[in-house]
Write an enzyme that holds these catalytic residues in place. Structure first.
Site, mmCIF file in Angstrom:
data_model
loop_
_atom_site.group_PDB
_atom_site.id
_atom_site.type_symbol
_atom_site.label_atom_id
_atom_site.label_comp_id
_atom_site.label_asym_id
_atom_site.label_seq_id
_atom_site.Cartn_x
_atom_site.Cartn_y
_atom_site.Cartn_z
ATOM 1 N N ASP A 126 1.167 -0.801 0.128
ATOM 2 C CA ASP A 126 -0.123 0.018 0.061
ATOM 3 C C ASP A 126 0.865 1.268 -0.337
ATOM 4 O O ASP A 126 0.377 2.357 0.148
ATOM 5 C CB ASP A 126 -0.749 0.093 1.370
ATOM 6 C CG ASP A 126 -0.050 -0.031 2.526
ATOM 7 O OD1 ASP A 126 0.720 0.295 2.877
ATOM 8 O OD2 ASP A 126 -0.615 0.023 3.551
ATOM 9 N N SER A 127 2.431 0.782 0.040
ATOM 10 C CA SER A 127 3.141 1.993 -0.300
ATOM 11 C C SER A 127 3.061 2.400 -1.659
ATOM 12 O O SER A 127 3.278 3.965 -2.248
ATOM 13 C CB SER A 127 4.181 1.352 -0.621
ATOM 14 O OG SER A 127 4.613 0.826 -1.024
ATOM 15 N N ASP A 138 -1.798 -6.284 -0.684
ATOM 16 C CA ASP A 138 -1.406 -5.817 1.156
ATOM 17 C C ASP A 138 -3.111 -4.861 1.375
ATOM 18 O O ASP A 138 -3.238 -5.127 1.411
ATOM 19 C CB ASP A 138 -0.045 -4.379 0.769
ATOM 20 C CG ASP A 138 0.069 -3.949 2.182
ATOM 21 O OD1 ASP A 138 -0.076 -4.673 3.294
ATOM 22 O OD2 ASP A 138 1.061 -2.960 2.314
ATOM 23 N N GLU A 163 -1.337 -5.707 8.389
ATOM 24 C CA GLU A 163 -0.150 -5.321 9.170
ATOM 25 C C GLU A 163 -0.457 -5.745 10.308
ATOM 26 O O GLU A 163 -1.446 -5.948 11.126
ATOM 27 C CB GLU A 163 -0.262 -3.316 9.220
ATOM 28 C CG GLU A 163 0.654 -2.848 8.152
ATOM 29 C CD GLU A 163 0.477 -1.618 8.160
ATOM 30 O OE1 GLU A 163 0.591 -0.812 8.737
ATOM 31 O OE2 GLU A 163 0.828 -1.332 6.881
ATOM 32 N N GLU A 222 9.611 -4.239 9.809
ATOM 33 C CA GLU A 222 10.247 -2.724 9.206
ATOM 34 C C GLU A 222 10.533 -1.757 10.406
ATOM 35 O O GLU A 222 10.317 -2.365 11.442
ATOM 36 C CB GLU A 222 8.904 -2.525 8.298
ATOM 37 C CG GLU A 222 9.560 -1.068 7.978
ATOM 38 C CD GLU A 222 8.175 -0.272 6.905
ATOM 39 O OE1 GLU A 222 6.732 -1.167 6.741
ATOM 40 O OE2 GLU A 222 8.324 0.667 6.844
HETATM 41 O O1 KIV Z 1 3.936 -1.019 2.344
HETATM 42 C C1 KIV Z 1 4.391 -1.491 1.068
HETATM 43 O O2 KIV Z 1 5.361 -0.859 0.444
HETATM 44 C C2 KIV Z 1 5.324 -2.646 2.696
HETATM 45 C C3 KIV Z 1 6.721 -2.570 2.118
HETATM 46 C C4 KIV Z 1 7.203 -1.333 2.812
HETATM 47 C C5 KIV Z 1 6.689 -4.032 2.594
HETATM 48 O O3 KIV Z 1 4.369 -2.160 3.156
#
Ligand code: KIV
Length: 301
Positions: A51-52, A90, A121, A188
């Site tokens: 979700d980045s 994610d 998460e 993380e």
């Molecule tokens: O959303 C993301 O890219 C992540 C990674 C940094 C593990 O959760």
């Protein structure tokens, strides 16, 4: 060495086998079809549609803004771009608060978008949701330490688990995620020694980001790896500098257009002049650059 023992996509069993064989697992984020194709061809065994996405691709100020529909849209593109990699979707903010809702939304990642696993998460806090998703037959990757979806409650971005209590809490989170049935767990922004201790305690692989070299594998945000962003986090190592490369290409193109040198002969198609003259109803064609180029106004073209 190939990540898979047979043809087809990497499975969570392949990941467990790699871990058991002592192979370090490299994962990258991916958000779009062309990048996914390149990373898949390069042999990355796991791709995370993180979700980045919200921050690095969609320009949001935080991942909290990312919706299920946006995640599914990008997971579909990454799945279309891959043949071998295990694709992990994610689960976005507030999509797994209740176990039933978590199963429903995790199912959408598999059924609608074609992912092979989801990431959730949280540790002890989300173990019930993880357990429900796993019980439904959906592989789950956990994620503890700095968890961006909880940033409003956690304060500024910083390494987690540095005090005795915080380290004990993180260890409990890791154990809870494993007990809930996750096949792997992202650590993380965790101090190296604590990440190594968690890795030693668990039998599932730990995938670190800003957690030192003692994890079972590593994950990086692909835009950090490629040098596409304007800011490079301390834990990232740019392996390319595409921001400059793209800017140079764009400037060179604009200069060529301004100078009239693009397109050139190599990028241009010509036709038989006499055919064009016939098509335009002209006996003799006046070509551009050699005089006027008149198209009779009374003809249908
Ligand atoms: O959303 C993301 O890219 C992540 C990674 C940094 C593990 O959760």
């Amino acid at each position: 060495m190939s990540a898979t023992s047979s043809s087809g996509r990497v499975t969570v069993q392949d990941i467990a086998r790699m871990h058991a064989d002592g192979q370090r697992i490299a994962m990258l984020t991916a958000y779009d079809y062309p990048t996914a194709r390149i990373l898949d061809d390069a042999g990355l065994p796991m791709l995370l549609v993180g979700d980045s996405l919200g921050e690095v691709m969609l320009g949001y100020e935080s991942t909290v803004r990312v919706s299920m529909d946006e995640m599914l849209h990008h997971v579909k593109a990454v799945v279309r771009g891959t043949q071998r990699a295990l694709v992990v979707g994610d689960m976005p903010f507030l999509s797994y608060e209740q176990p039933d809702q978590a199963v429903e939304n995790a199912g959408r990642f598999l059924r609608e978008a074609g992912a092979q696993a989801v990431k959730v998460e949280g540790g002890v806090r989300t173990a019930r949701a993880i357990e429900a998703i796993v019980r439904a037959g959906i592989p789950v990757m956990g994620h503890i330490g700095w968890t961006p979806q909880a940033r409003l409650g956690m304060g500024r971005v910083r390494v987690q688990g540095k005090t005795r209590e915080a380290a004990q809490r993180l260890m409990s989170d890791a154990v809870a995620v494993q007990a809930a049935g996750a096949f792997a767990i992202v650590l993380e922004l965790v101090p190296e020694q604590l990440a190594a201790a968690i890795t030693a305690r668990l039998h599932i692989p730990t995938i670190g980001i800003g957690a030192g070299a003692g994890c079972s594998g590593q994950v990086q945000v692909v835009t950090d790896l490629l040098g596409l962003g304007s800011f490079v986090p301390r834990h990232a190592r740019p392996y390319a500098h595409l921001r400059e490369t793209i800017a140079d290409a764009a400037r060179a193109y604009a200069a060529d257009v301004a100078a009239g040198t693009f397109p050139g002969e190599a990028e241009t198609t010509r036709m038989d002049d006499s055919v064009l003259a016939e098509a335009l109803g002209q006996g003799e064609l006046d070509r551009p650059g050699t005089g006027s180029f008149l198209i009779p106004l009374d003809r249908d073209l």
